[in-house]
Design an enzyme around this catalytic site. Structure first.
Site, short mmCIF file in Angstrom:
data_model
loop_
_atom_site.label_atom_id
_atom_site.label_comp_id
_atom_site.label_asym_id
_atom_site.label_seq_id
_atom_site.Cartn_x
_atom_site.Cartn_y
_atom_site.Cartn_z
CB SER A 110 8.43 -0.40 7.12
OG SER A 110 7.05 -0.07 7.20
CB THR A 111 5.72 -4.38 7.54
OG1 THR A 111 4.89 -3.31 7.11
CG2 THR A 111 4.86 -5.54 8.02
CG HIS A 147 8.10 3.40 7.75
ND1 HIS A 147 7.93 2.68 6.58
CD2 HIS A 147 9.07 4.31 7.48
CE1 HIS A 147 8.76 3.15 5.66
NE2 HIS A 147 9.47 4.12 6.19
CG MET A 149 4.16 -3.31 3.49
SD MET A 149 2.40 -2.90 3.42
CE MET A 149 2.35 -1.39 4.36
#
Length: 366
Positions: free
Chosen positions: A186-187, A214, A307
């Site tokens: 993700s991040t 994501h 996250m």
């Protein structure tokens, strides 16, 4: 708030600068952030040139930076912002267009920490939906990573004893020959993926690689293109019913969960329109569960920076079926939510710095 998102240090609220040529957008975003006592809008600017000048007077922790602006656009301003305040975190405010996605990836490669899609309507921006939650969570997560004491990266061998899992339960079968690799992120994920796939250039993987990052639609297609450019491998968004073959990279398309399914003697991609998991669609957990069901103890799952906790439950399924589970370490993660939650399962074979993960994947993929 996404479970697992850290809060800023107790030293005070996260200081944010908003950079957008639209006074309306700045006002809407400022009002959203003002509702969170952990965030303070310390400065605003209408273009990149103003932002760089303002940082000399008002250092901040996080900059929310628009891409399209007059005088100096966000991509041009980014190097100057990063130089003005070492360690500053920059979130790009991107449109959901092909050009917006392409420029966003250029910004991520140039040092931006993350991005957030800009809603097309002001009502979507000011409402209580996903944009508000995503923006505040990203700001606080990135600031918490910036503000905490620096952790010195250690060699993988040094990390294994410190993060050693409990003895493997007798009920878990031994791992078999590796036949598939599944990666969740993700991040900070795009940058981590580029680092990993850069190490695969010149190789011919003997296994397929499935990725859930994501991202919204349009962005995932651009991500696949960048993976191809970085590695030389054939990477593309997965298509429903597509046969999974060795040496190919399949990226979960934005807005769909990507699964694997065994049908007869073949493995197929399946796209699911099931509800989001962990606030995400695509999500890592359903991909990991499906990979475990299809390959059992011959699957490898890797959870990278991000996250929340997506990937931890699915990773547990992989490990308990005899597959191998790995997580990125805290020192090299942009946000340690997902890999941290995965590490806490106690089922990781190793918790590794990003560079070591790239080496591991090169070895496993053959």
């Amino acid at each position: 708030m996404i479970p697992g998102s850290p809060t800023p240090s107790a030293a005070g609220a996260v200081k944010v600068m908003l950079v957008d040529d639209s006074a309306i957008v700045r006002g809407l975003v400022a009002r959203i952030l003002a509702e969170d006592p952990a965030i303070t809008v310390a400065a605003q600017a209408s273009n990149g040139e103003q932002a760089i000048a303002a940082l000399a007077r008002t250092p901040v922790d996080v900059v929310v930076l628009d891409i399209e602006m007059p005088v100096m656009d966000g991509l041009t301003a980014l190097p100057g912002i990063l130089k003005a305040v070492p360690g500053i975190r920059v979130i790009m405010l991107s449109s959901l267009t092909q050009r917006g996605a392409s420029v966003t990836f250029q910004a991520l490669r140039a040092g931006a920490a993350d991005y957030i899609p800009k809603p097309s309507a002001s009502s979507e921006m000011s409402g209580a939906g996903g944009f508000k939650r995503e923006l505040t969570d990203k700001i606080k997560s990135l600031a918490a990573r910036k503000l905490r004491p620096t952790v010195t990266a250690q060699p993988a061998a040094a990390l294994r004893p410190a993060a050693a899992p409990p003895p493997r339960p007798a009920s878990i079968p031994p791992s078999g020959p590796v036949e598939v690799l599944a990666i969740g992120s993700s991040t900070g994920g795009p940058q981590a993926l580029f680092d990993i796939f850069g190490k695969l250039r010149g190789t011919k993987p003997r296994i397929p690689i499935l990725i859930t990052q994501h991202m919204p639609p349009t962005f995932t297609g651009i991500l696949a293109e960048h993976i191809t450019q970085t590695s030389g491998l054939v990477a593309a968004e997965g298509k429903d019913g597509e046969k999974i073959v060795a040496g190919r990279v399949y990226v979960a398309p934005g807005g769909k969960h990507m699964l694997a399914e065994r049908k007869g003697g073949e493995m197929l991609i399946r796209l699911s329109d099931a509800p989001p998991e962990n606030f995400c669609k695509p999500a890592v957990d359903p991909m990991f569960r499906s990979v475990s069901a299809a390959w059992g103890n011959r699957a490898v799952a890797v959870v990278l920076t991000g996250m929340g906790s997506d990937g931890a439950k699915g990773g547990r399924v992989v490990a308990e079926a005899g597959g191998q589970l790995y997580a990125q370490d805290e020192a090299t993660s942009v946000v340690y939510g997902m890999p941290g939650a995965t590490a806490q399962t106690g089922l990781c074979k190793a918790i590794l710095p990003l560079a070591e993960i790239g080496d591991l994947i090169r070895k496993l993929a053959g």
